[in-house]
Motif scaffolding. Structure first.
Motif, PDB file in Angstrom:
ATOM      1  N   GLN A   1       1.059  -1.366  -0.177  1.00 52.76           N
ATOM      2  CA  GLN A   1      -0.024  -0.349   0.074  1.00 52.76           C
ATOM      3  C   GLN A   1       1.000   1.442   0.141  1.00 52.76           C
ATOM      4  OE1 GLN A   1      -2.573  -0.670   3.763  1.00 52.76           O
ATOM      5  NE2 GLN A   1      -3.420  -2.453   2.561  1.00 52.76           N
ATOM      6  N   LEU A   2       1.505   1.747  -0.911  1.00 55.53           N
ATOM      7  CA  LEU A   2       2.518   2.748  -1.345  1.00 55.53           C
ATOM      8  C   LEU A   2       1.896   3.873  -0.927  1.00 55.53           C
ATOM      9  CD1 LEU A   2       4.484   1.821  -4.579  1.00 55.53           C
ATOM     10  CD2 LEU A   2       5.333   1.429  -1.947  1.00 55.53           C
ATOM     11  N   GLU A   3       0.660   4.143  -1.734  1.00 53.18           N
ATOM     12  CA  GLU A   3       0.190   5.846  -1.293  1.00 53.18           C
ATOM     13  C   GLU A   3       0.105   5.911   0.384  1.00 53.18           C
ATOM     14  OE1 GLU A   3       0.777   8.019  -3.432  1.00 53.18           O
ATOM     15  OE2 GLU A   3       1.452   7.043  -5.457  1.00 53.18           O
ATOM     16  N   ALA A   4      -0.782   5.231   0.207  1.00 51.91           N
ATOM     17  CA  ALA A   4      -1.091   5.003   2.014  1.00 51.91           C
ATOM     18  C   ALA A   4       0.232   4.764   3.086  1.00 51.91           C
ATOM     19  CB  ALA A   4      -1.439   3.774   2.597  1.00 51.91           C
ATOM     20  N   ALA A   5       1.627   4.182   2.412  1.00 52.16           N
ATOM     21  CA  ALA A   5       3.051   4.352   3.459  1.00 52.16           C
ATOM     22  C   ALA A   5       2.937   5.957   3.301  1.00 52.16           C
ATOM     23  CB  ALA A   5       3.548   3.482   2.760  1.00 52.16           C
ATOM     24  N   ILE A   6       2.755   6.687   1.661  1.00 49.95           N
ATOM     25  CA  ILE A   6       3.234   8.071   2.006  1.00 49.95           C
ATOM     26  C   ILE A   6       2.537   9.222   2.697  1.00 49.95           C
ATOM     27  CG2 ILE A   6       3.123  10.084   0.091  1.00 49.95           C
ATOM     28  CD1 ILE A   6       4.162   7.933  -1.879  1.00 49.95           C
ATOM     29  N   VAL A   7       1.613   9.171   3.197  1.00 49.67           N
ATOM     30  CA  VAL A   7      -0.145   9.597   3.940  1.00 49.67           C
ATOM     31  C   VAL A   7       0.557   8.969   5.220  1.00 49.67           C
ATOM     32  CG1 VAL A   7      -1.786   9.949   4.359  1.00 49.67           C
ATOM     33  CG2 VAL A   7      -1.766   9.713   1.989  1.00 49.67           C
ATOM     34  N   THR A   8       0.707   8.038   5.692  1.00 50.72           N
ATOM     35  CA  THR A   8       1.224   7.903   6.849  1.00 50.72           C
ATOM     36  C   THR A   8       2.620   8.991   7.206  1.00 50.72           C
ATOM     37  OG1 THR A   8       0.078   5.787   6.470  1.00 50.72           O
ATOM     38  CG2 THR A   8       2.201   6.127   8.822  1.00 50.72           C
ATOM     39  N   LEU A   9       3.247   9.008   6.113  1.00 51.51           N
ATOM     40  CA  LEU A   9       4.829  10.005   7.194  1.00 51.51           C
ATOM     41  C   LEU A   9       4.732  11.099   6.651  1.00 51.51           C
ATOM     42  CD1 LEU A   9       7.078   7.084   4.627  1.00 51.51           C
ATOM     43  CD2 LEU A   9       7.515   8.020   7.180  1.00 51.51           C
ATOM     44  N   GLN A  10       3.292  11.950   6.102  1.00 54.39           N
ATOM     45  CA  GLN A  10       2.859  13.045   6.164  1.00 54.39           C
ATOM     46  C   GLN A  10       2.896  13.688   7.723  1.00 54.39           C
ATOM     47  OE1 GLN A  10       0.418  12.794   2.943  1.00 54.39           O
ATOM     48  NE2 GLN A  10       2.014  13.563   1.241  1.00 54.39           N
TER      49      GLN A  10
ATOM     50  N   LEU B 175       8.763   7.601  -1.618  1.00 52.54           N
ATOM     51  CA  LEU B 175       8.110   8.512  -2.582  1.00 52.54           C
ATOM     52  C   LEU B 175       8.952   7.240  -4.688  1.00 52.54           C
ATOM     53  CD1 LEU B 175       8.754  11.921  -1.564  1.00 52.54           C
ATOM     54  CD2 LEU B 175       6.246  10.894  -2.756  1.00 52.54           C
ATOM     55  N   LEU B 176       9.520   7.165  -4.009  1.00 52.47           N
ATOM     56  CA  LEU B 176      10.467   6.310  -5.044  1.00 52.47           C
ATOM     57  C   LEU B 176      10.206   4.485  -5.434  1.00 52.47           C
ATOM     58  CD1 LEU B 176      13.389   6.726  -6.999  1.00 52.47           C
ATOM     59  CD2 LEU B 176      14.786   5.174  -4.938  1.00 52.47           C
ATOM     60  N   ALA B 177       9.523   4.576  -4.298  1.00 50.27           N
ATOM     61  CA  ALA B 177       9.130   3.272  -4.428  1.00 50.27           C
ATOM     62  C   ALA B 177       7.300   3.482  -6.066  1.00 50.27           C
ATOM     63  CB  ALA B 177       8.635   2.306  -3.651  1.00 50.27           C
ATOM     64  N   ALA B 178       6.870   4.735  -5.224  1.00 50.08           N
ATOM     65  CA  ALA B 178       6.100   5.132  -5.926  1.00 50.08           C
ATOM     66  C   ALA B 178       5.913   5.503  -7.156  1.00 50.08           C
ATOM     67  CB  ALA B 178       4.654   6.086  -5.230  1.00 50.08           C
ATOM     68  N   GLY B 179       7.427   5.542  -7.895  1.00 46.25           N
ATOM     69  CA  GLY B 179       7.572   6.252  -8.784  1.00 46.25           C
ATOM     70  C   GLY B 179       7.389   7.448  -8.843  1.00 46.25           C
ATOM     71  N   ARG B 180       8.004   8.597  -7.861  1.00 52.37           N
ATOM     72  CA  ARG B 180       7.940   9.535  -8.416  1.00 52.37           C
ATOM     73  C   ARG B 180       9.365   9.934  -7.669  1.00 52.37           C
ATOM     74  NH1 ARG B 180       2.342  11.222  -3.962  1.00 52.37           N
ATOM     75  NH2 ARG B 180       3.244  12.619  -4.054  1.00 52.37           N
ATOM     76  N   GLU B 181      10.069  10.236  -8.313  1.00 55.75           N
ATOM     77  CA  GLU B 181      10.875  10.246  -8.644  1.00 55.75           C
ATOM     78  C   GLU B 181      11.567  11.447  -8.631  1.00 55.75           C
ATOM     79  OE1 GLU B 181      14.826  10.076 -11.377  1.00 55.75           O
ATOM     80  OE2 GLU B 181      13.625   8.031 -11.161  1.00 55.75           O
ATOM     81  N   ASP B 182      11.230  13.174  -8.963  1.00 52.92           N
ATOM     82  CA  ASP B 182      11.507  14.540  -8.609  1.00 52.92           C
ATOM     83  C   ASP B 182      11.481  14.569  -6.776  1.00 52.92           C
ATOM     84  OD1 ASP B 182      12.348  14.950 -11.005  1.00 52.92           O
ATOM     85  OD2 ASP B 182      10.308  14.949 -11.741  1.00 52.92           O
ATOM     86  N   GLU B 183       9.919  13.863  -6.182  1.00 50.95           N
ATOM     87  CA  GLU B 183       9.346  14.544  -5.067  1.00 50.95           C
ATOM     88  C   GLU B 183      10.505  13.420  -4.132  1.00 50.95           C
ATOM     89  OE1 GLU B 183       5.473  14.000  -4.426  1.00 50.95           O
ATOM     90  OE2 GLU B 183       5.372  13.423  -6.506  1.00 50.95           O
ATOM     91  N   ALA B 184      11.283  12.317  -4.733  1.00 52.25           N
ATOM     92  CA  ALA B 184      11.949  11.801  -3.832  1.00 52.25           C
ATOM     93  C   ALA B 184      13.195  12.155  -3.858  1.00 52.25           C
ATOM     94  CB  ALA B 184      11.981   9.982  -4.623  1.00 52.25           C
ATOM     95  N   ARG B 185      14.214  12.450  -5.096  1.00 50.96           N
ATOM     96  CA  ARG B 185      15.126  13.544  -5.135  1.00 50.96           C
ATOM     97  C   ARG B 185      15.146  14.591  -4.130  1.00 50.96           C
ATOM     98  NH1 ARG B 185      18.305  17.275  -5.763  1.00 50.96           N
ATOM     99  NH2 ARG B 185      20.099  17.250  -6.301  1.00 50.96           N
ATOM    100  N   GLU B 186      14.002  15.559  -4.261  1.00 56.95           N
ATOM    101  CA  GLU B 186      13.730  16.828  -3.118  1.00 56.95           C
ATOM    102  C   GLU B 186      14.357  16.320  -1.616  1.00 56.95           C
ATOM    103  OE1 GLU B 186      10.705  19.901  -1.340  1.00 56.95           O
ATOM    104  OE2 GLU B 186      10.507  18.135  -3.362  1.00 56.95           O
ATOM    105  N   TRP B 187      13.375  14.741  -0.844  1.00 60.16           N
ATOM    106  CA  TRP B 187      13.805  14.531  -0.090  1.00 60.16           C
ATOM    107  C   TRP B 187      14.500  13.784   0.637  1.00 60.16           C
ATOM    108  CZ3 TRP B 187      10.820  16.073   3.650  1.00 60.16           C
ATOM    109  CH2 TRP B 187       9.440  16.955   3.767  1.00 60.16           C
ATOM    110  N   PHE B 188      15.294  12.365  -0.593  1.00 59.01           N
ATOM    111  CA  PHE B 188      16.816  12.406  -0.101  1.00 59.01           C
ATOM    112  C   PHE B 188      17.168  13.415   0.498  1.00 59.01           C
ATOM    113  CE2 PHE B 188      15.691   8.231  -2.752  1.00 59.01           C
ATOM    114  CZ  PHE B 188      16.065   7.157  -1.137  1.00 59.01           C
ATOM    115  N   ALA B 189      17.575  14.746  -0.301  1.00 57.88           N
ATOM    116  CA  ALA B 189      18.531  15.459  -0.437  1.00 57.88           C
ATOM    117  C   ALA B 189      17.937  16.354   0.992  1.00 57.88           C
ATOM    118  CB  ALA B 189      18.361  16.819  -1.349  1.00 57.88           C
ATOM    119  N   LYS B 190      16.928  16.340   1.361  1.00 60.32           N
ATOM    120  CA  LYS B 190      16.498  17.620   2.971  1.00 60.32           C
ATOM    121  C   LYS B 190      16.885  15.904   3.978  1.00 60.32           C
ATOM    122  CE  LYS B 190      12.444  19.605   1.518  1.00 60.32           C
ATOM    123  NZ  LYS B 190      11.078  20.005   1.751  1.00 60.32           N
ATOM    124  N   ALA B 191      16.686  14.704   3.906  1.00 57.79           N
ATOM    125  CA  ALA B 191      17.548  13.841   4.962  1.00 57.79           C
ATOM    126  C   ALA B 191      19.051  14.054   4.974  1.00 57.79           C
ATOM    127  CB  ALA B 191      17.221  12.601   4.155  1.00 57.79           C
TER     128      ALA B 191
END
Length: 255
Positions: free
Chosen positions: A134-143, A167-183
């Motif tokens: 449940q990838l989208e649910a996982a994303i929402v859980t972390l928000q 985000l990356l697992a859900a195919g949202r690569e641009d957003e994933a890159r942004e959050w890896f940078a924040k990490a």
């Protein structure tokens, strides 16, 4: 822990304390040895909550989730504390019961956790969602407000990393890159591999310097071998020429 050990005879308390110190010292670098020390402490003082907790974490580090869960439950019964609730839920995940972990995330115990514990519970719940695909649910859980905050806390790097990974697992690569940078910004101690993940998304490849040196050495040997072969050929040609001259000379003498 010291207060709990005071209930034991002095010599026994010292022996138990030494084993617990070794568990804490080795659990990250050598979990197998840490587990061994925890079993010794458990044999010596199984009625001490700190010992049961240490045994639980040592078993958890060895991925012995059933054993870890039993020790955590015992420690919780002895103390009445909810501090171990998130790691108990994660043990349920390790045992292949993500639904149970999610159910624990909705229990009243979560509200009794401190901020770090609540963030940890959120990470476990998101992991359970991913276990259930449940990838989208996982994303929402972390928000959460903790994720949105610019302040850096001990949990910030792991929370941002988990969000980027989801985000990356859900195919949202641009957003994933942004959050890896924040990490990376929050990960001062290198607790995650966020910098490597970010570099991979940017197409950066790291070459092992040792392998490169070995390749260079191999190339030198190849050149040297070629040089030796050329010299050998030259020597062979020289010998052939000398032999030819000798034959001509012998023929002239006979005449």
């Amino acid at each position: 822990m010291a207060q709990e050990l005071q209930s034991l005879p002095k010599t026994l308390a010292e022996d138990v304390a030494k084993n617990l110190v070794m568990v804490a010292r080795l659990i990250d670098e050598d979990p197998e040895q840490a587990y061994g020390y925890s079993r010794v402490a458990l044999r010596l003082a199984s009625r001490v909550a700190a010992v049961r907790e240490a045994a639980g974490f040592a078993a958890y580090a060895m991925q012995k989730y059933s054993e870890a869960l039993a020790e955590f439950r015992a420690a919780r019964r002895m103390t009445g504390s909810v501090e171990l609730w998130p790691v108990m839920a994660d043990c349920e995940r390790g045992l292949g019961r993500p639904e149970k972990a999610l159910a624990m995330a909705g229990e009243a115990e979560v509200q009794k956790l401190d901020k770090a514990g609540q963030v940890e519970m959120r990470l476990v719940a998101a992991g359970a969602r991913r276990d259930m695909e449940q990838l989208e649910a996982a994303i929402v859980t972390l928000q959460s407000p903790e994720l949105a905050s610019n302040a850096v806390h001990p949990w910030s790097a792991r929370l941002r990393y988990a969000y980027a990974d989801a985000l990356l697992a859900a195919g949202r690569e641009d957003e994933a890159r942004e959050w890896f940078a924040k990490a990376v910004e929050a990960d001062k101690d290198g607790a995650t591999d966020a910098s490597d993940r970010l570099a991979a998304l940017d197409g950066v490849e790291f070459v092992d310097a040792l392998i490169e040196e070995e390749d260079e050495d191999g190339g030198d040997e190849g050149v040297q071998s070629d040089s030796v072969a050329v010299e050998a050929d030259a020597d062979a040609e020289g010998e052939s020429a000398a032999e030819a001259e000798a034959e001509v000379s012998e023929g002239t003498d006979e005449d």
